[in-house]
Write a protein that holds these residues in place. Sequence first.
Motif, mmCIF file in Angstrom:
data_model
loop_
_atom_site.group_PDB
_atom_site.id
_atom_site.type_symbol
_atom_site.label_atom_id
_atom_site.label_comp_id
_atom_site.label_asym_id
_atom_site.label_seq_id
_atom_site.Cartn_x
_atom_site.Cartn_y
_atom_site.Cartn_z
ATOM 1 N N ALA A 32 33.252 20.122 41.303
ATOM 2 C CA ALA A 32 34.708 19.785 40.807
ATOM 3 C C ALA A 32 35.074 20.963 40.231
ATOM 4 O O ALA A 32 35.001 21.383 39.096
ATOM 5 C CB ALA A 32 34.725 18.727 39.885
ATOM 6 N N TRP A 33 35.818 21.767 40.904
ATOM 7 C CA TRP A 33 36.446 23.179 40.874
ATOM 8 C C TRP A 33 37.500 22.955 39.906
ATOM 9 O O TRP A 33 38.699 22.259 40.136
ATOM 10 C CB TRP A 33 36.609 23.925 41.991
ATOM 11 C CG TRP A 33 35.470 24.199 42.953
ATOM 12 C CD1 TRP A 33 35.337 23.244 44.069
ATOM 13 C CD2 TRP A 33 34.344 25.102 42.743
ATOM 14 N NE1 TRP A 33 34.288 23.888 44.824
ATOM 15 C CE2 TRP A 33 33.549 24.608 44.057
ATOM 16 C CE3 TRP A 33 33.953 25.942 42.054
ATOM 17 C CZ2 TRP A 33 32.517 25.444 44.306
ATOM 18 C CZ3 TRP A 33 32.755 26.805 42.259
ATOM 19 C CH2 TRP A 33 32.129 26.414 43.236
ATOM 20 N N SER A 34 37.731 23.943 38.678
ATOM 21 C CA SER A 34 38.883 23.862 37.919
ATOM 22 C C SER A 34 39.831 24.739 38.385
ATOM 23 O O SER A 34 40.974 24.399 38.168
ATOM 24 C CB SER A 34 38.353 24.257 36.562
ATOM 25 O OG SER A 34 37.947 25.514 36.382
ATOM 26 N N GLU A 35 39.653 25.783 38.977
ATOM 27 C CA GLU A 35 40.553 26.744 39.730
ATOM 28 C C GLU A 35 39.882 27.437 40.929
ATOM 29 O O GLU A 35 38.701 27.383 40.948
ATOM 30 C CB GLU A 35 40.805 28.003 38.693
ATOM 31 C CG GLU A 35 41.542 27.590 37.248
ATOM 32 C CD GLU A 35 40.452 27.934 36.174
ATOM 33 O OE1 GLU A 35 40.854 28.846 35.548
ATOM 34 O OE2 GLU A 35 39.367 27.605 35.998
ATOM 35 N N THR A 36 40.740 27.919 41.689
ATOM 36 C CA THR A 36 40.417 28.441 42.837
ATOM 37 C C THR A 36 41.126 29.818 43.154
ATOM 38 O O THR A 36 42.468 30.052 42.981
ATOM 39 C CB THR A 36 40.658 27.758 44.181
ATOM 40 O OG1 THR A 36 39.816 26.421 44.139
ATOM 41 C CG2 THR A 36 40.216 28.144 45.477
ATOM 42 N N ALA A 37 40.659 31.032 43.710
ATOM 43 C CA ALA A 37 41.228 32.040 44.133
ATOM 44 C C ALA A 37 40.415 32.704 45.557
ATOM 45 O O ALA A 37 39.292 32.251 45.539
ATOM 46 C CB ALA A 37 40.990 33.049 42.956
ATOM 47 N N ASP A 38 41.030 33.494 46.100
ATOM 48 C CA ASP A 38 40.283 34.078 47.033
ATOM 49 C C ASP A 38 39.044 34.990 46.443
ATOM 50 O O ASP A 38 38.051 34.950 47.044
ATOM 51 C CB ASP A 38 41.155 35.074 47.915
ATOM 52 C CG ASP A 38 42.190 34.272 48.673
ATOM 53 O OD1 ASP A 38 42.082 33.187 49.273
ATOM 54 O OD2 ASP A 38 43.483 34.723 48.823
ATOM 55 N N VAL A 39 39.542 35.832 45.642
ATOM 56 C CA VAL A 39 38.325 36.788 45.131
ATOM 57 C C VAL A 39 38.100 36.506 43.521
ATOM 58 O O VAL A 39 39.168 36.311 42.782
ATOM 59 C CB VAL A 39 38.748 38.216 45.273
ATOM 60 C CG1 VAL A 39 37.810 39.127 44.603
ATOM 61 C CG2 VAL A 39 38.871 38.532 46.854
ATOM 62 N N ARG A 285 36.702 33.619 49.278
ATOM 63 C CA ARG A 285 36.183 34.587 49.952
ATOM 64 C C ARG A 285 35.064 35.245 49.366
ATOM 65 O O ARG A 285 33.956 35.422 50.097
ATOM 66 C CB ARG A 285 37.340 35.530 50.144
ATOM 67 C CG ARG A 285 38.511 34.941 50.876
ATOM 68 C CD ARG A 285 39.593 36.179 51.423
ATOM 69 N NE ARG A 285 40.772 35.473 51.747
ATOM 70 C CZ ARG A 285 42.003 36.141 52.060
ATOM 71 N NH1 ARG A 285 42.157 37.424 51.692
ATOM 72 N NH2 ARG A 285 43.007 35.274 52.760
ATOM 73 N N ALA A 286 35.179 35.760 48.144
ATOM 74 C CA ALA A 286 34.093 36.604 47.707
ATOM 75 C C ALA A 286 34.006 36.682 46.192
ATOM 76 O O ALA A 286 35.207 36.262 45.445
ATOM 77 C CB ALA A 286 34.047 38.050 48.175
ATOM 78 N N PRO A 518 25.896 36.844 51.477
ATOM 79 C CA PRO A 518 27.452 36.563 51.863
ATOM 80 C C PRO A 518 28.369 36.204 50.683
ATOM 81 O O PRO A 518 27.710 35.406 49.847
ATOM 82 C CB PRO A 518 27.231 35.154 52.759
ATOM 83 C CG PRO A 518 26.083 35.290 53.237
ATOM 84 C CD PRO A 518 24.959 36.071 52.402
ATOM 85 N N GLY A 519 29.461 36.577 50.584
ATOM 86 C CA GLY A 519 30.483 36.374 49.636
ATOM 87 C C GLY A 519 30.045 37.165 48.027
ATOM 88 O O GLY A 519 30.491 36.641 47.189
ATOM 89 N N GLU A 558 36.594 39.166 53.423
ATOM 90 C CA GLU A 558 35.300 38.678 53.560
ATOM 91 C C GLU A 558 35.270 37.487 54.627
ATOM 92 O O GLU A 558 34.631 37.361 55.590
ATOM 93 C CB GLU A 558 34.566 38.333 52.259
ATOM 94 C CG GLU A 558 33.327 37.638 52.471
ATOM 95 C CD GLU A 558 31.915 38.556 52.854
ATOM 96 O OE1 GLU A 558 30.915 37.802 52.491
ATOM 97 O OE2 GLU A 558 32.226 39.594 53.350
ATOM 98 N N SER A 559 36.084 36.415 54.374
ATOM 99 C CA SER A 559 35.780 35.162 55.010
ATOM 100 C C SER A 559 36.518 35.718 56.498
ATOM 101 O O SER A 559 36.128 35.187 57.591
ATOM 102 C CB SER A 559 36.535 34.057 54.324
ATOM 103 O OG SER A 559 37.964 34.544 54.145
ATOM 104 N N MET A 560 37.538 36.426 56.553
ATOM 105 C CA MET A 560 38.078 36.506 57.853
ATOM 106 C C MET A 560 36.983 37.420 58.686
ATOM 107 O O MET A 560 36.940 37.032 60.113
ATOM 108 C CB MET A 560 39.341 37.579 57.728
ATOM 109 C CG MET A 560 40.346 36.999 56.483
ATOM 110 S SD MET A 560 41.662 38.132 56.400
ATOM 111 C CE MET A 560 42.748 37.265 55.272
ATOM 112 N N GLU A 561 36.231 38.238 58.151
ATOM 113 C CA GLU A 561 35.115 38.760 58.839
ATOM 114 C C GLU A 561 34.494 38.002 59.363
ATOM 115 O O GLU A 561 34.037 38.037 60.711
ATOM 116 C CB GLU A 561 34.691 40.054 58.159
ATOM 117 C CG GLU A 561 35.603 41.022 57.825
ATOM 118 C CD GLU A 561 34.682 42.066 56.858
ATOM 119 O OE1 GLU A 561 33.867 41.876 56.334
ATOM 120 O OE2 GLU A 561 35.541 43.278 56.698
#
Length: 569
Positions: A32-39, A285-286, A518-519, A558-561
């Motif tokens: 249960a993630w409270s927040e999300t960001a790419d990095v 992503r990372a 990874p990541g 990272e995820s794009m690669e």
Amino acid sequence: MTEATREARREKPSTVTPIEAELLVDDASQIAWSETADVVVVGWGAAGACAAIEARSQGASVIVIDRFEGGGASALSGGVVYAGGGTPYQQKAGFRDTPEAMYEYLRREVNGVVSDETLMRFCRDSAANLAWLEAQGARFDATMPEHKTSYPPDGVYLYYSGNEMVKTYRGAHAPAPRGHRTVARGQSGATLYSALRDSTLRAGAQPVLQATVQRLVRERGTGRVLGVEVWQVPQGGETATRHAKFNRLANRWRNYRAAKAEQWRIQAAQIERAEAAPRFIRAERAIILAAGGFVFNRQMIKEHAPRYARGWKNGHAGCDGSGIRLGLASGAQAAHLSNVSAWRFITPPYAWPRAMVVNTRGERFCNEEVYGATLGYEMVEHQGGRAWIVLDARLRRQAILQCLSGRLWAFQALPALAMMLFGAKRARSIDKLAARIGADPQTLLATVLSYNAAARGECTDALGKLPEMRAVLDKAPFYAIDLSIGAPMFPLATITTGGLKINEADGHVLDAQGEDIPGLFAAGRTAIGIPSSRYMSGTSLADCVFSGRRAGRAAAFESMEQMNGTSAR
């Protein structure tokens, strides 16, 4: 976490962030993630700020987490950035420098701790990275000091910050000053960090403050790092105010009331253990680990660098090895953890480097004009951490006048003055001085005679000291000042320089097999970098910019690669 574990954390008087083994899950949806960001960036010092700004510039959303309110050791530093290859300030001061000349010098200091390719890239990018810092709001200048110094006075911002002037380090190229001190009143670290902090916020990174990252979340099948478990002190109330107050007090008084500062650090840590609440933050992503070194982790120092355990801790309470330990808990490799920079500066006062430094036997062991960390390394690693500087009455008088001139920083003048007036061993002859410091009289006398012969120009100096840096020691009485790591009146500042092994192409953290995790990325003193063998003033902050931007740029893609089946290698 069990209630028993939480209770144990409340009671233990420690300032070290507790780190747990990674949390393995089959899929990100299990949390249960409270927040999300790419990095997600762990640590908001110089390296973390540079990583966050760079990742945002590549279009990634960023959350940056800090145990306190940002800054770390970077904000407490002198704000010196090692830069060369032809910066505008070198040119304005009349010095010609090239990336090749910078590389030739640094190669003697770096000792292969990073590859030649990485070192050359650092040198070629150096002037551009300084310009990038200016774009973030930092300012630099071309004014030079009159003498070689450990840190230039107010109004002076370009200087020789390493061994560039020492003959055996020069190489084929003419020496050039590369220490670029941020323009500021007083020591410059806070000003440099303030510019990076403001730029991080302008870029749109989201800060999560007064929060410790205590474990990484990793996907079982792919091994990809998915996010972090973070424990944050409740925000906006009395608890957060007290936590911030203790941290500020500890930082303000760390140089003058070390025992009390340690108590304030403990009180801040106790608030974290008793009041912080956990939650999970997702990194699409990372994650970038940029949480500094481990000089405030007694256990790690005793395990990896016991020779330096009595050194004065130069850094911030956040330098507790948490970033390194998070990586190790996820199968990463660390290296060079025994490498500690010990700063035994003997200039200013400017008369001291013209004197003679000897070991406990009474023998010289190092050219006295070298950079302070070079002298500290030789003393701790090869002389059991003990040494003396020997002056005659003439040099002592010159040094005292220099300390009283009002042209030196208090941290430079006051310890030297106190040692000369109250802490020195004194004798009317060299053999009697030898007895007072426990050296062999014949050995010390022979050392002085040889040194004086070189100072008179009768022969070359045995350790390659330049003629203008020598002085005849023949005017009684003679004085010996204790330079040892445990000298109570003359603390020996130390910082750690080892860290996680990384893929030098992009900052990926490496696992036990030498493969990218990874990541997961690392930067600054959490990772192996330019100063991880031999530190020179400005190389750590310069590496924070270099490695922080490198990791931020790679993490943003990272995820794009991975989706494209490419690699950063």
